[in-house]
Scaffold this active site. Structure first.
Site, short mmCIF file in Angstrom:
data_model
loop_
_atom_site.label_atom_id
_atom_site.label_comp_id
_atom_site.label_asym_id
_atom_site.label_seq_id
_atom_site.Cartn_x
_atom_site.Cartn_y
_atom_site.Cartn_z
N LEU A 179 78.94 33.62 -26.90
CA LEU A 179 78.45 34.90 -26.22
C LEU A 179 78.61 35.80 -27.56
CD1 LEU A 179 80.01 35.28 -22.74
CD2 LEU A 179 77.85 34.74 -23.14
N ASP A 180 77.47 36.58 -27.75
CA ASP A 180 77.74 37.60 -28.71
C ASP A 180 78.88 38.71 -28.68
OD1 ASP A 180 76.41 39.94 -27.87
OD2 ASP A 180 74.52 38.72 -27.84
N TYR A 181 79.11 39.47 -29.63
CA TYR A 181 80.06 40.52 -29.59
C TYR A 181 80.17 41.27 -28.59
CZ TYR A 181 83.36 44.06 -31.85
OH TYR A 181 84.15 44.98 -32.17
N ARG A 202 68.86 39.28 -25.05
CA ARG A 202 68.40 40.51 -25.92
C ARG A 202 66.97 40.34 -26.81
NH1 ARG A 202 73.11 43.73 -26.13
NH2 ARG A 202 74.98 42.74 -25.53
N THR A 207 78.37 41.11 -25.67
CA THR A 207 78.21 40.36 -24.48
C THR A 207 79.49 39.94 -23.65
OG1 THR A 207 76.11 39.58 -25.07
CG2 THR A 207 76.94 38.56 -23.23
#
Length: 245
Positions: free
Chosen positions: A105-107, A195, A109
């Site tokens: 999961l990105d920073y 995104r 999220t």
């Protein structure tokens, strides 16, 4: 799953003895034995119950562990960060095993992240052919047209990828504040999937959370908290992946 085979250098690295690159050097240097036989071929696959020695020392294998973490925003889905940002292992204070995240999961999220030391289990969940549903809730800028939302199922081109959602549902629209909250279900998990998909349609993501992974939810957890998966949940996740292949 005692019949599952993994690459020898990966098994050595996951045991915590050394890095994968150093493990490869040890194998090439004749420092590794499998079942009393020296192995010098990279890519050799071993089973869970094989007896492995590294430089004369038996390899200690950790018992498999499985956790469900509620990753907050502002945390890296990694074991370390060269910029000094908080990583998921900073949240797993009572976990002694060398665990790693299943996917990313990105920073910015938040949401469900499965963490384990079981490489075969992680590969099963992440392999594209198994297609486990993952449910996200996102706040986007703008009020999307019906035609744009229909494109989510057909696929939206972003760079070299075709990004899709298998289902979508509008949860809320606010024309005054010019934003929409959507529920999206994905089966694939390409880098920054939601995104990039929404940006390609012209509706930038303002906030993003993964609320479900298969049948697993965040019930009972606050951001930054985690819990072990039950043996039944682990078995069900394996079954869910295998029945979708």
């Amino acid at each position: 799953m005692t019949n599952t085979q993994e690459r020898l250098q990966k098994v050595i690295a996951q045991s915590g003895v050394t890095s994968r690159r150093k493990a490869e050097q040890l194998i090439l240097g004749g420092k590794v034995k499998v079942n009393q036989q020296v192995v010098t071929t990279l890519g050799t696959k071993v089973k869970h119950d094989d007896f492995i020695e590294v430089d004369g020392v038996p390899l200690e294998k950790e018992a498999p562990v499985y956790y469900l973490l509620y990753k907050p925003r502002g945390v890296i889905s990694s074991l370390k960060d060269d910029k000094g940002r908080k990583v998921i292992t900073d949240l797993l204070g009572e976990v002694d095993e060398r665990v790693f995240p299943v996917g990313r999961l990105d920073y910015d999220t938040s949401g469900i992240l499965i963490v384990t030391n079981d490489g075969a289990f992680a590969n099963l969940l992440m392999h594209p052919r198994y297609q486990i549903d993952k449910e996200y809730v996102t706040k986007i800028k703008g009020i999307p047209e019906k035609a744009d939302l229909a494109r989510l199922r057909k696929g939206v081109r972003s760079e070299q990828d075709i990004l899709k959602a298998v289902q979508y549902r509008i949860l809320e629209t606010d024309k005054k504040k010019n934003h929409t909250i959507l529920q999206l279900t994905l089966r694939e998990g390409k880098n920054r999937h939601v995104r990039r998909m929404m940006e390609a349609l012209g509706y930038p993501v303002l906030k993003l959370k993964r609320e479900k992974y298969g049948f697993l939810t965040l019930d009972g957890l606050k951001p930054g908290e985690y819990r072990p998966l039950t043996p039944k949940e682990v078995k069900q996740m394996r079954h869910l992946a295998e029945q979708n292949c």
